[in-house]
Design a protein around this motif. Structure first.
Motif, PDB file in Angstrom:
ATOM      1  N   THR A 116      24.042 -18.945  12.139  1.00 17.12           N
ATOM      2  CA  THR A 116      22.914 -18.481  11.323  1.00 17.12           C
ATOM      3  C   THR A 116      21.673 -18.143  12.146  1.00 17.12           C
ATOM      4  OG1 THR A 116      23.718 -19.553   9.325  1.00 17.12           O
ATOM      5  CG2 THR A 116      21.347 -19.138   9.441  1.00 17.12           C
ATOM      6  N   PRO A 117      21.299 -18.930  13.163  1.00 12.24           N
ATOM      7  CA  PRO A 117      20.103 -18.581  13.938  1.00 12.24           C
ATOM      8  C   PRO A 117      20.190 -17.227  14.653  1.00 12.24           C
ATOM      9  CG  PRO A 117      20.732 -20.862  14.350  1.00 12.24           C
ATOM     10  CD  PRO A 117      21.839 -20.231  13.556  1.00 12.24           C
ATOM     11  N   TYR A 118      21.368 -16.655  14.750  1.00 11.56           N
ATOM     12  CA  TYR A 118      21.557 -15.379  15.436  1.00 11.56           C
ATOM     13  C   TYR A 118      21.519 -14.181  14.476  1.00 11.56           C
ATOM     14  CZ  TYR A 118      23.098 -18.398  19.239  1.00 11.56           C
ATOM     15  OH  TYR A 118      23.161 -19.359  20.215  1.00 11.56           O
ATOM     16  N   ALA A 119      21.280 -14.434  13.195  1.00 13.15           N
ATOM     17  CA  ALA A 119      21.364 -13.373  12.188  1.00 13.15           C
ATOM     18  C   ALA A 119      20.391 -12.230  12.452  1.00 13.15           C
ATOM     19  CB  ALA A 119      21.145 -13.951  10.796  1.00 13.15           C
ATOM     20  N   GLU A 120      19.168 -12.536  12.821  1.00 15.69           N
ATOM     21  CA  GLU A 120      18.175 -11.481  13.017  1.00 15.69           C
ATOM     22  C   GLU A 120      18.478 -10.628  14.242  1.00 15.69           C
ATOM     23  OE1 GLU A 120      13.460 -11.177  13.891  1.00 15.69           O
ATOM     24  OE2 GLU A 120      14.093 -12.644  12.381  1.00 15.69           O
ATOM     25  N   ASP A 121      18.883 -11.259  15.328  1.00 13.51           N
ATOM     26  CA  ASP A 121      19.137 -10.532  16.580  1.00 13.51           C
ATOM     27  C   ASP A 121      20.479  -9.817  16.607  1.00 13.51           C
ATOM     28  OD1 ASP A 121      16.678 -11.320  17.546  1.00 13.51           O
ATOM     29  OD2 ASP A 121      17.490 -13.066  18.580  1.00 13.51           O
ATOM     30  N   ARG A 122      21.464 -10.325  15.844  1.00 17.94           N
ATOM     31  CA  ARG A 122      22.803  -9.726  15.788  1.00 17.94           C
ATOM     32  C   ARG A 122      23.353  -9.429  17.179  1.00 17.94           C
ATOM     33  NH1 ARG A 122      23.431  -4.904  13.306  1.00 17.94           N
ATOM     34  NH2 ARG A 122      25.560  -5.487  12.940  1.00 17.94           N
ATOM     35  N   PRO A 123      23.475 -10.454  18.041  1.00 19.39           N
ATOM     36  CA  PRO A 123      23.954 -10.209  19.410  1.00 19.39           C
ATOM     37  C   PRO A 123      25.318  -9.520  19.412  1.00 19.39           C
ATOM     38  CG  PRO A 123      23.986 -12.558  18.884  1.00 19.39           C
ATOM     39  CD  PRO A 123      23.314 -11.866  17.747  1.00 19.39           C
ATOM     40  N   HIS A 124      25.455  -8.562  20.310  1.00 17.69           N
ATOM     41  CA  HIS A 124      26.712  -7.831  20.520  1.00 17.69           C
ATOM     42  C   HIS A 124      27.182  -7.095  19.270  1.00 17.69           C
ATOM     43  CE1 HIS A 124      26.593 -10.098  24.182  1.00 17.69           C
ATOM     44  NE2 HIS A 124      26.657 -11.231  23.505  1.00 17.69           N
ATOM     45  N   GLY A 125      26.246  -6.843  18.326  1.00 20.00           N
ATOM     46  CA  GLY A 125      26.591  -6.137  17.096  1.00 20.00           C
ATOM     47  C   GLY A 125      27.292  -6.994  16.061  1.00 20.00           C
ATOM     48  N   LEU A 126      27.256  -8.314  16.240  1.00 21.40           N
ATOM     49  CA  LEU A 126      27.922  -9.219  15.297  1.00 21.40           C
ATOM     50  C   LEU A 126      27.310  -9.124  13.902  1.00 21.40           C
ATOM     51  CD1 LEU A 126      28.440 -12.375  17.482  1.00 21.40           C
ATOM     52  CD2 LEU A 126      30.209 -11.249  16.129  1.00 21.40           C
ATOM     53  N   ALA A 127      28.151  -9.088  12.909  1.00 22.95           N
ATOM     54  CA  ALA A 127      27.729  -9.063  11.511  1.00 22.95           C
ATOM     55  C   ALA A 127      27.485 -10.506  11.054  1.00 22.95           C
ATOM     56  CB  ALA A 127      28.794  -8.387  10.657  1.00 22.95           C
ATOM     57  N   VAL A 128      26.453 -11.120  11.593  1.00 25.73           N
ATOM     58  CA  VAL A 128      26.216 -12.547  11.382  1.00 25.73           C
ATOM     59  C   VAL A 128      26.022 -12.876   9.900  1.00 25.73           C
ATOM     60  CG1 VAL A 128      24.748 -14.522  11.962  1.00 25.73           C
ATOM     61  CG2 VAL A 128      25.300 -12.821  13.711  1.00 25.73           C
ATOM     62  N   THR A 129      25.206 -12.104   9.206  1.00 30.70           N
ATOM     63  CA  THR A 129      24.961 -12.381   7.790  1.00 30.70           C
ATOM     64  C   THR A 129      26.262 -12.268   6.993  1.00 30.70           C
ATOM     65  OG1 THR A 129      22.691 -11.621   8.007  1.00 30.70           O
ATOM     66  CG2 THR A 129      23.593 -11.719   5.780  1.00 30.70           C
ATOM     67  N   HIS A 130      27.037 -11.249   7.271  1.00 23.48           N
ATOM     68  CA  HIS A 130      28.340 -11.094   6.608  1.00 23.48           C
ATOM     69  C   HIS A 130      29.238 -12.288   6.913  1.00 23.48           C
ATOM     70  CE1 HIS A 130      32.303  -9.587   5.538  1.00 23.48           C
ATOM     71  NE2 HIS A 130      32.677  -9.805   6.788  1.00 23.48           N
ATOM     72  N   LEU A 131      29.286 -12.705   8.177  1.00 21.75           N
ATOM     73  CA  LEU A 131      30.156 -13.817   8.576  1.00 21.75           C
ATOM     74  C   LEU A 131      29.753 -15.130   7.911  1.00 21.75           C
ATOM     75  CD1 LEU A 131      30.582 -12.993  12.357  1.00 21.75           C
ATOM     76  CD2 LEU A 131      32.426 -13.112  10.664  1.00 21.75           C
ATOM     77  N   THR A 132      28.463 -15.389   7.826  1.00 25.32           N
ATOM     78  CA  THR A 132      28.034 -16.641   7.196  1.00 25.32           C
ATOM     79  C   THR A 132      28.352 -16.641   5.709  1.00 25.32           C
ATOM     80  OG1 THR A 132      25.759 -15.832   6.972  1.00 25.32           O
ATOM     81  CG2 THR A 132      26.264 -17.164   8.924  1.00 25.32           C
ATOM     82  N   GLU A 153      42.393 -12.949   4.702  1.00 18.35           N
ATOM     83  CA  GLU A 153      41.027 -13.491   4.737  1.00 18.35           C
ATOM     84  C   GLU A 153      40.275 -13.193   6.029  1.00 18.35           C
ATOM     85  OE1 GLU A 153      39.428 -14.684   2.266  1.00 18.35           O
ATOM     86  OE2 GLU A 153      41.052 -15.104   0.869  1.00 18.35           O
ATOM     87  N   ALA A 154      40.894 -12.473   6.935  1.00 17.98           N
ATOM     88  CA  ALA A 154      40.262 -12.216   8.233  1.00 17.98           C
ATOM     89  C   ALA A 154      38.898 -11.554   8.050  1.00 17.98           C
ATOM     90  CB  ALA A 154      41.158 -11.327   9.092  1.00 17.98           C
ATOM     91  N   PRO A 155      37.870 -12.120   8.654  1.00 17.67           N
ATOM     92  CA  PRO A 155      36.542 -11.529   8.518  1.00 17.67           C
ATOM     93  C   PRO A 155      36.353 -10.332   9.454  1.00 17.67           C
ATOM     94  CG  PRO A 155      36.413 -13.392   9.981  1.00 17.67           C
ATOM     95  CD  PRO A 155      37.842 -13.333   9.469  1.00 17.67           C
ATOM     96  N   ARG A 156      35.400  -9.522   9.131  1.00 13.74           N
ATOM     97  CA  ARG A 156      34.979  -8.419   9.988  1.00 13.74           C
ATOM     98  C   ARG A 156      33.887  -8.977  10.892  1.00 13.74           C
ATOM     99  NH1 ARG A 156      30.746  -5.753   8.347  1.00 13.74           N
ATOM    100  NH2 ARG A 156      30.955  -6.082   6.551  1.00 13.74           N
ATOM    101  N   LEU A 157      34.068  -8.907  12.199  1.00 11.55           N
ATOM    102  CA  LEU A 157      33.119  -9.483  13.133  1.00 11.55           C
ATOM    103  C   LEU A 157      31.914  -8.591  13.406  1.00 11.55           C
ATOM    104  CD1 LEU A 157      35.618 -10.937  15.772  1.00 11.55           C
ATOM    105  CD2 LEU A 157      34.454 -12.161  13.915  1.00 11.55           C
ATOM    106  N   LEU A 158      32.148  -7.301  13.475  1.00  9.70           N
ATOM    107  CA  LEU A 158      31.084  -6.356  13.819  1.00  9.70           C
ATOM    108  C   LEU A 158      30.660  -5.544  12.619  1.00  9.70           C
ATOM    109  CD1 LEU A 158      32.563  -5.079  17.196  1.00  9.70           C
ATOM    110  CD2 LEU A 158      30.813  -6.833  16.863  1.00  9.70           C
ATOM    111  N   GLY A 159      29.447  -5.050  12.672  1.00  2.20           N
ATOM    112  CA  GLY A 159      29.018  -4.179  11.585  1.00  2.20           C
ATOM    113  C   GLY A 159      27.565  -4.287  11.291  1.00  2.20           C
TER     114      GLY A 159
END
Length: 159
Positions: A116-132, A153-159
């Motif tokens: 969650t702390p990485y949501a704003e920066d989205r390192p490496h293009g990670l879809a952090v908000t989607h993943l959480t 159920e596999a999540p999408r990592l990037l986006g």
């Protein structure tokens, strides 16, 4: 005297040589299994994410966890919590697909909290908000006793 022998790797470290299925469960010796991920592979982040996404989409979150674990152990200090959180998401999906509802839900929530702390920066293009969101919703469904198919159920990592 009953002597127990442990499988060892080429360097003499204890390493279970039993084959494993796509969810990382040990199979009987001699059974066909899924090839294990090599340990200690140093990959740049885009390659780590590509390989983990491939494994998740194939229904092999245990193996994706191992890829994330390599990044967690070898990555820069500022990203270790991110990679550890992603590894927890993958192993949470593994446990959920194996039917371990308590462990699966707990690890999915722990992984979501870690990234969650990485949501704003989205390192490496990670879809952090989607993943959480994905992890918390899946944890809720797992606790309701719903069956989980790892590939579906596999999540999408990037986006």
């Amino acid at each position: 005297m009953n002597e127990t022998r442990r499988d060892r790797d080429a360097e003499g470290r204890a390493r279970n040589a039993r084959p494993r299925d796509g969810l990382g469960r040990p199979l009987p010796y001699g059974s066909p299994g899924v090839e294990r991920q090599p340990e200690g592979v140093l990959r740049p982040p885009p390659e780590t994410l590509r390989e983990a996404q491939r494994l998740l989409a194939a229904g092999m979150p245990f193996h994706a966890h191992e890829v994330f674990e390599d990044a967690w152990k070898s990555g820069p200090e500022g990203e270790r919590a991110l990679w550890r959180g992603l590894a927890q998401l993958a192993v949470g999906l593994t446990h959920a697909a194996r039917g371990n509802t308590a462990g699966g839900a707990r690890l999915l929530r722990r992984g979501a909290a870690a990234i969650t702390p990485y949501a704003e920066d989205r390192p490496h293009g990670l879809a952090v908000t989607h993943l959480t969101s994905w992890a918390r919703e899946l944890a809720d469904r797992v606790e309701e006793g719903r069956t989980v198919d790892a590939a579906e159920e596999a999540p999408r990592l990037l986006g």
